[in-house]
Design an enzyme around this catalytic site. Structure first.
Site, PDB file in Angstrom:
ATOM      1  N   TYR A  56     -51.549 -20.290 -21.132  1.00 56.33           N
ATOM      2  CA  TYR A  56     -51.784 -21.509 -20.843  1.00 56.33           C
ATOM      3  C   TYR A  56     -53.104 -21.657 -20.242  1.00 56.33           C
ATOM      4  CZ  TYR A  56     -46.378 -22.160 -20.575  1.00 56.33           C
ATOM      5  OH  TYR A  56     -45.445 -21.988 -20.548  1.00 56.33           O
ATOM      6  N   HIS A 124     -43.188 -15.056 -24.992  1.00 57.06           N
ATOM      7  CA  HIS A 124     -43.160 -16.227 -25.339  1.00 57.06           C
ATOM      8  C   HIS A 124     -42.648 -17.147 -26.846  1.00 57.06           C
ATOM      9  CE1 HIS A 124     -45.994 -20.211 -23.521  1.00 57.06           C
ATOM     10  NE2 HIS A 124     -44.635 -20.473 -23.888  1.00 57.06           N
ATOM     11  N   PRO A 204     -37.660 -30.398 -18.332  1.00 51.45           N
ATOM     12  CA  PRO A 204     -35.757 -30.435 -17.957  1.00 51.45           C
ATOM     13  C   PRO A 204     -35.829 -32.425 -18.343  1.00 51.45           C
ATOM     14  CG  PRO A 204     -36.680 -29.818 -16.249  1.00 51.45           C
ATOM     15  CD  PRO A 204     -38.072 -28.759 -16.994  1.00 51.45           C
ATOM     16  N   LEU A 205     -37.472 -32.833 -18.348  1.00 53.95           N
ATOM     17  CA  LEU A 205     -37.420 -34.121 -17.975  1.00 53.95           C
ATOM     18  C   LEU A 205     -38.327 -34.823 -19.449  1.00 53.95           C
ATOM     19  CD1 LEU A 205     -39.427 -34.606 -14.245  1.00 53.95           C
ATOM     20  CD2 LEU A 205     -36.770 -34.581 -14.819  1.00 53.95           C
ATOM     21  N   ARG A 207     -40.265 -33.448 -21.373  1.00 49.55           N
ATOM     22  CA  ARG A 207     -41.975 -33.840 -21.326  1.00 49.55           C
ATOM     23  C   ARG A 207     -42.462 -34.970 -20.337  1.00 49.55           C
ATOM     24  NH1 ARG A 207     -40.310 -30.882 -25.504  1.00 49.55           N
ATOM     25  NH2 ARG A 207     -42.026 -28.852 -25.436  1.00 49.55           N
ATOM     26  N   GLY A 208     -41.158 -36.104 -20.103  1.00 51.73           N
ATOM     27  CA  GLY A 208     -42.118 -36.784 -19.291  1.00 51.73           C
ATOM     28  C   GLY A 208     -40.940 -37.690 -19.194  1.00 51.73           C
TER      29      GLY A 208
END
Length: 326
Positions: A56, A124, A204-205, A207-208
């Protein structure tokens, strides 16, 4: 904040963690001061589980997280990852699970984070060119050396999970899971539950998308990586919004936000599941943490499940699905 156990080795974390990826890359404009304030506010609200990775930034997110949590080490669980290898300029090298790389990546992450031991160290992505036994064997040596406490995998297939777990106990599997990404329910969750491995749900959203704030592709900044995500392109978003309308209706009935209902739904799928919604803003971490106090009825849970059937979401999770579920 409720705590939950990941695996059977003793790892305890807050039932909701904080995904820190977007603080350094991928989701548009960056603001280190706001990101740091978000980490501090999450900690004040009872979040103890913070998720980052070496790729990241690349490499900058670990430094940000490490600096933000400096002086608070005894209160937090820090998870980071290796395996997605990039250059300093961000160019992609490939997936690397070779034992010698595992050890050098760990040392580099420890230095960037400014800590002596990583609480939870994930592979990862699975390296298709390196036997998982060799990768996990090297990770186990890091545990023996006192550099890592617990081991994890991300986006691994059931057979890979079993092989890895036979080498050294795996405490957590991190995989995308949400109302619009329910694939783990078929084989992955049954496997982790059989083996006593905790499940960490990233994105869990959606990606918005499940916040209801994204109505069209142009709502995303030019530098936002979601602009290349199949679920947000080519008419897929419009079709996916039809399902999201049900989520918005449930939220409106309860005087809550769609994101809170979406988080509560994932959390209700089992006490072995921990969510790590990502945000870089204080107001959203406050909203997300409040979702942990929501108790959905069985009827609510079933209504949402029926509105988001497995496989109904239009578009793949990634532009290139060859790197997941290996």
């Amino acid at each position: 904040m409720e705590t939950r156990q990941l695996g059977t080795q003793g790892l305890q974390v807050s039932a909701q963690g904080l995904g820190c990826m977007g603080m350094s890359e991928f989701y548009g404009a960056l603001n280190d001061a706001e990101a740091t304030a978000t980490i501090h506010r999450a900690l004040e609200l009872g979040v103890t589980f913070f998720d980052t990775a070496d790729m990241y930034g690349p490499f900058t997110n670990e430094r940000l997280v490490g600096a933000a949590l400096a002086g608070r080490r005894d209160r937090v669980v820090i998870a980071t990852k290796f395996g997605n290898q990039r250059n300093d300029d961000g160019t992609w090298i490939g997936i690397n699970g070779r034992p010698e790389y595992v050890k050098s990546a760990c040392d580099a992450s420890l230095q960037r984070l400014g800590i002596d031991v990583i609480d939870l160290y994930y592979q990862h992505r699975v390296d298709p060119n390196t036997p998982i036994e060799e990768t996990v064997g090297a990770m186990a040596e890091l545990v023996e050396a006192g550099k890592v406490r617990y081991l994890g995998l991300s986006e691994a297939a059931p057979a890979t999970i079993r092989r890895a777990h036979a080498v050294h106990p795996i405490s957590a599997l991190q995989t995308e899971y949400s109302l619009w990404s329910r694939d783990p329910e078929a084989e992955i969750l049954p496997t982790t539950r059989e083996l006593g491995i905790g499940f960490v749900a990233y994105s869990p959203l959606g990606r918005g998308a499940l916040t209801g704030a994204i109505r069209k592709l142009d709502d995303l900044e030019e530098t936002d990586f979601r602009r290349n995500n199949p679920r947000f392109k080519g008419g897929n978003l419009e079709r996916n919004l039809e399902m999201i309308a049900v989520l918005e209706a449930v939220a409106a009935e309860k005087g809550l936000t769609p994101s809170q209902i979406a988080l509560a739904w994932v959390s209700a799928q089992g006490t072995d599941i921990v969510t790590i919604p990502g945000t870089k803003r204080v107001r959203y971490v406050e909203q997300n943490v409040a979702a942990q106090a929501i108790e959905l009825s069985h009827a609510d849970i079933e209504r949402l499940a029926e509105a988001f059937p497995v496989g109904a979401t239009q578009g793949d999770r990634y532009p290139d699905m060859s790197r997941v579920n290996l």
